[in-house]
Design an enzyme around this catalytic site. Structure first.
Site, PDB file in Angstrom:
ATOM      1  N   HIS A 161       0.856  -1.199   0.000  1.00 54.05           N
ATOM      2  CA  HIS A 161       0.000   0.000   0.000  1.00 54.05           C
ATOM      3  C   HIS A 161       0.881   1.235   0.000  1.00 54.05           C
ATOM      4  O   HIS A 161       1.947   1.253   0.600  1.00 54.05           O
ATOM      5  CB  HIS A 161      -0.900   0.024   1.255  1.00 54.05           C
ATOM      6  CG  HIS A 161      -2.068   0.936   1.116  1.00 54.05           C
ATOM      7  ND1 HIS A 161      -1.977   2.281   1.376  1.00 54.05           N
ATOM      8  CD2 HIS A 161      -3.346   0.693   0.729  1.00 54.05           C
ATOM      9  CE1 HIS A 161      -3.158   2.832   1.155  1.00 54.05           C
ATOM     10  NE2 HIS A 161      -4.007   1.904   0.765  1.00 54.05           N
TER      11      HIS A 161
ATOM     12  N   ASP B 213      -8.049  -5.089  -0.353  1.00 54.00           N
ATOM     13  CA  ASP B 213      -8.512  -5.936  -1.466  1.00 54.00           C
ATOM     14  C   ASP B 213      -8.186  -7.407  -1.281  1.00 54.00           C
ATOM     15  O   ASP B 213      -8.643  -8.238  -2.068  1.00 54.00           O
ATOM     16  CB  ASP B 213      -7.876  -5.430  -2.772  1.00 54.00           C
ATOM     17  CG  ASP B 213      -8.399  -4.049  -3.135  1.00 54.00           C
ATOM     18  OD1 ASP B 213      -7.579  -3.146  -3.369  1.00 54.00           O
ATOM     19  OD2 ASP B 213      -9.636  -3.874  -3.120  1.00 54.00           O
TER      20      ASP B 213
HETATM   21  C1  SDX Z   1      -6.117   0.227  -3.057  1.00 48.74           C
HETATM   22  O1  SDX Z   1      -4.221   4.653  -1.996  1.00 48.74           O
HETATM   23  C2  SDX Z   1      -5.223   4.059  -1.422  1.00 48.74           C
HETATM   24  O2  SDX Z   1      -5.668   4.429  -0.362  1.00 48.74           O
HETATM   25  C3  SDX Z   1      -5.827   2.918  -2.218  1.00 48.74           C
HETATM   26  C4  SDX Z   1      -6.877   2.076  -1.511  1.00 48.74           C
HETATM   27  C5  SDX Z   1      -8.163   2.854  -1.264  1.00 48.74           C
HETATM   28  O3  SDX Z   1      -8.889   2.505  -0.327  1.00 48.74           O
HETATM   29  O4  SDX Z   1      -8.474   3.752  -2.078  1.00 48.74           O
HETATM   30  O5  SDX Z   1      -6.373   1.623  -0.273  1.00 48.74           O
HETATM   31  C6  SDX Z   1      -7.280   0.865  -2.353  1.00 48.74           C
HETATM   32  O6  SDX Z   1      -5.829   0.587  -4.171  1.00 48.74           O
HETATM   33  C7  SDX Z   1      -5.285  -0.783  -2.305  1.00 48.74           C
HETATM   34  C8  SDX Z   1      -4.051  -1.293  -3.156  1.00 48.74           C
HETATM   35  C9  SDX Z   1      -4.548  -2.372  -4.122  1.00 48.74           C
HETATM   36  N1  SDX Z   1      -3.468  -2.731  -5.067  1.00 48.74           N
HETATM   37  C10 SDX Z   1      -2.863  -3.938  -4.998  1.00 48.74           C
HETATM   38  O7  SDX Z   1      -3.079  -4.768  -4.115  1.00 48.74           O
HETATM   39  C11 SDX Z   1      -1.858  -4.181  -6.134  1.00 48.74           C
HETATM   40  C12 SDX Z   1      -0.580  -4.780  -5.563  1.00 48.74           C
HETATM   41  N2  SDX Z   1       0.110  -3.737  -4.786  1.00 48.74           N
HETATM   42  C13 SDX Z   1       1.061  -2.935  -5.469  1.00 48.74           C
HETATM   43  O8  SDX Z   1       1.066  -2.856  -6.818  1.00 48.74           O
HETATM   44  C14 SDX Z   1       1.605  -1.752  -4.669  1.00 48.74           C
HETATM   45  O9  SDX Z   1       1.834  -2.197  -3.401  1.00 48.74           O
HETATM   46  C15 SDX Z   1       0.761  -0.487  -4.633  1.00 48.74           C
HETATM   47  C16 SDX Z   1       0.402  -0.023  -6.001  1.00 48.74           C
HETATM   48  C17 SDX Z   1      -0.481  -0.705  -3.845  1.00 48.74           C
HETATM   49  C18 SDX Z   1       1.584   0.598  -3.936  1.00 48.74           C
HETATM   50  O10 SDX Z   1       2.685   0.834  -4.754  1.00 48.74           O
HETATM   51  P1  SDX Z   1       3.788   1.958  -4.368  1.00 48.74           P
HETATM   52  O11 SDX Z   1       3.428   2.667  -3.118  1.00 48.74           O
HETATM   53  O12 SDX Z   1       4.038   2.776  -5.590  1.00 48.74           O
HETATM   54  O13 SDX Z   1       5.027   1.088  -3.983  1.00 48.74           O
HETATM   55  P2  SDX Z   1       6.114   0.605  -4.996  1.00 48.74           P
HETATM   56  O14 SDX Z   1       5.460   0.109  -6.254  1.00 48.74           O
HETATM   57  O15 SDX Z   1       7.145   1.674  -5.115  1.00 48.74           O
HETATM   58  O16 SDX Z   1       6.720  -0.670  -4.217  1.00 48.74           O
HETATM   59  C19 SDX Z   1       7.784  -0.527  -3.295  1.00 48.74           C
HETATM   60  C20 SDX Z   1       8.546  -1.857  -3.375  1.00 48.74           C
HETATM   61  C21 SDX Z   1       8.988  -2.196  -4.805  1.00 48.74           C
HETATM   62  O17 SDX Z   1      10.137  -3.053  -4.702  1.00 48.74           O
HETATM   63  P3  SDX Z   1      11.627  -2.356  -4.787  1.00 48.74           P
HETATM   64  O18 SDX Z   1      11.655  -1.560  -6.082  1.00 48.74           O
HETATM   65  O19 SDX Z   1      11.751  -1.491  -3.535  1.00 48.74           O
HETATM   66  O20 SDX Z   1      12.559  -3.546  -4.781  1.00 48.74           O
HETATM   67  O21 SDX Z   1       7.684  -2.925  -2.974  1.00 48.74           O
HETATM   68  C22 SDX Z   1       7.483  -3.801  -4.084  1.00 48.74           C
HETATM   69  C23 SDX Z   1       7.855  -3.025  -5.325  1.00 48.74           C
HETATM   70  O22 SDX Z   1       8.270  -3.910  -6.380  1.00 48.74           O
HETATM   71  N3  SDX Z   1       6.059  -4.160  -4.080  1.00 48.74           N
HETATM   72  C24 SDX Z   1       5.581  -5.371  -4.335  1.00 48.74           C
HETATM   73  C25 SDX Z   1       4.192  -5.285  -4.152  1.00 48.74           C
HETATM   74  N4  SDX Z   1       3.864  -4.023  -3.804  1.00 48.74           N
HETATM   75  C26 SDX Z   1       5.023  -3.330  -3.768  1.00 48.74           C
HETATM   76  N5  SDX Z   1       6.204  -6.535  -4.702  1.00 48.74           N
HETATM   77  C27 SDX Z   1       5.393  -7.610  -4.883  1.00 48.74           C
HETATM   78  N6  SDX Z   1       4.040  -7.609  -4.727  1.00 48.74           N
HETATM   79  C28 SDX Z   1       3.414  -6.459  -4.357  1.00 48.74           C
HETATM   80  N7  SDX Z   1       2.077  -6.433  -4.202  1.00 48.74           N
END
Ligand code: SDX
Length: 427
Positions: free
Chosen positions: A306, A363
């Site tokens: 998140h 989710d």
């Molecule tokens: C919602 O914003 C809100 O409030 C949203 C929400 C709402 O109520 O409106 O809460 C609803 O959208 C919840 C999120 C649902 N999405 C998912 O579950 C999709 C999977 N999650 C990710 O794609 C990710 O965690 C995000 C999009 C939710 C957040 O992404 P960020 O904050 O941009 O973080 P990032 O992509 O920079 O990740 C940081 C690190 C990275 O690795 P490094 O580059 O540091 O090595 O964490 C890793 C990412 O690759 N990472 C994941 C991951 N989420 C982050 N690796 C594997 N699986 C994941 N799910």
């Protein structure tokens, strides 16, 4: 004297005030940055940038705290109902009995959707994704409700608000029923707001509607848990579209499209599809954990991570308990829930996830309950939109009542410097 920060640039010093919120959050007020220094800022994804001051929802990502207008999500999920929470988010206070009754009555008066709208729905193939249908129908509503477009007075806003709170559930139900080839009919004004939504979605043509308290309570709780979440992607979309005075329905239609994305609200559908793939793969969670950690693999563990929560999403905790209760109460034994719990346990013990503070989000478990309630996977994000509707409305109303300026970010240009046109024969 309020706090300030001093920026030193090219031998000059510039002071910028610190803004402090009611929960002691602090931000640098850079409203005068460009005029004073010629500088702007850049922050892809707005990870460090606040777009507004808001009094609606507070969340603390480090502590896993979520409150709507000061009330904790745990208390609201336990003690309130969705219509009460909608009123609270939009108008700032929990309604007394008379206010709630009038709100519901005003909504019921607006529950008719122009029959011509069915022709628009007919134009979609059954294979159309419900989020695309819902976004289109929400925008189409504008044509049938022109008085809800250029609203400036609180009174006009109120009428636009009760209109969309009445008609949106009908559009959600029609979107589902179109997919199932069922007649598009209306609800029953004698029912509660959420019970009526359930009836509109699931009543079969040849049977009387039978309400199920377990199902209605679970749906009500899920809608409360999704109702607002401060400046997330889709809410920011609603605010920025609304900032051009495009109108409430147009702003909501844009928000629905933003929510559709699998990184945002579309994740609840992606989670179920991921869990079903793992089940089909013999429950091999380790293979999917490896894929999620492999930088060369675009796969992410859907429902995990998140932007703000670096601790458990409080909503995920509540939904996980509710999933157990609902499946137990309905006598459903869903192996998918066991796979989800196994995946969560593995991730919470894996350094990759622990180091990045990746926890289950809203989710991760919600789809398991939707599935138990008989909601098709493709409709999961539509249910998210139904829950988020009052939050979007509240945020749009706050932005308009605060007379916020049109949203228009700056950029840093990195393209070609000036060059002269070359005739096609000389290129
Ligand atoms: C919602 O914003 C809100 O409030 C949203 C929400 C709402 O109520 O409106 O809460 C609803 O959208 C919840 C999120 C649902 N999405 C998912 O579950 C999709 C999977 N999650 C990710 O794609 C990710 O965690 C995000 C999009 C939710 C957040 O992404 P960020 O904050 O941009 O973080 P990032 O992509 O920079 O990740 C940081 C690190 C990275 O690795 P490094 O580059 O540091 O090595 O964490 C890793 C990412 O690759 N990472 C994941 C991951 N989420 C982050 N690796 C594997 N699986 C994941 N799910």
């Amino acid at each position: 004297m309020s706090d300030k920060v001093t920026l030193e640039f090219k031998g000059n010093k510039y002071d910028f005030p610190i803004v402090e919120g009611t929960e002691k959050e602090q931000a640098i007020d850079i409203k005068t940055l460009r005029s004073a220094t010629g500088l702007t800022t850049i922050d892809p994804g707005y990870k460090n940038t606040g777009s507004c001051e808001s009094a609606i929802t507070f969340l603390d990502g480090e502590k896993g705290i979520l409150r709507y207008r000061g009330y904790s999500i745990e208390e609201l999920a336990e003690k309130a109902d969705f219509l009460e929470v909608a009123y609270l988010l939009i108008f700032g206070e929990l309604p007394n009995k008379d206010q709630l009754a009038k709100f519901h009555s005003d909504i019921k008066k607006e529950s008719h959707v122009d029959e011509e709208m069915k022709k628009i729905l007919d134009g979609f193939p059954k294979s159309a994704h419900p989020m695309g249908v819902l976004s289109s129908l929400t925008s189409a509503l504008i044509a049938f409700n022109p008085s809800s477009v250029n609203v400036t007075s609180e009174n006009d806003m109120y009428h636009a608000i009760v209109r969309i709170l009445a008609k949106f559930p009908v559009l959600v139900a029609w979107t589902l029923r179109k997919k199932k080839g069922l007649p598009l009919d209306y609800g029953d004004d004698s029912l509660g707001y959420v019970e009526n939504i359930h009836k509109m979605m699931f009543k079969r043509p040849s049977e009387d509607y039978k309400s199920n308290k377990i199902v209605i309570d679970a749906l009500d709780k899920l809608l409360i848990l999704h109702a607002d979440h401060e400046q997330n992607c889709s809410t920011s979309t609603v605010r920025i579209v609304g900032s051009s005075h495009a109108g409430l329905f147009a702003s909501l239609s844009a928000g629905i499209s933003a929510l559709w994305g699998p990184l945002h609200g579309g994740a609840n559908q992606a989670v179920l599809e991921m869990l079903e793939a793992i089940e089909a793969d013999g429950g091999d969670t380790k293979k999917y954990m490896a894929k999620a950690k492999d930088k060369n693999d675009p796969f992410r563990l859907m429902g995990f991570g998140h932007r703000v929560y670096k601790n458990f999403d409080p909503r995920a905790k509540i939904i996980k308990v509710a999933a157990d209760e609902v499946l137990n109460d309905l006598g459903i034994d869903d192996p998918i829930l066991d796979i989800a719990k196994g995946l969560e346990k593995e991730a919470l013990e894996d350094p990759y996830f622990v180091d990045r503070k990746l926890y289950p989000n809203v989710d991760f478990y919600s789809g398991i309950i939707y599935r138990a309630l008989g909601i098709p996977t493709e409709m999961f994000t539509v249910m998210f939109a139904l829950g988020r509707l009052p939050g979007w409305i509240a945020q749009w109303r706050e932005m308009r009542l605060n007379n916020e300026p049109i949203g228009r970010p700056r950029q840093v240009y990195v393209g070609e410097n000036h060059r002269s046109f070359v005739d096609v024969n000389k290129r």
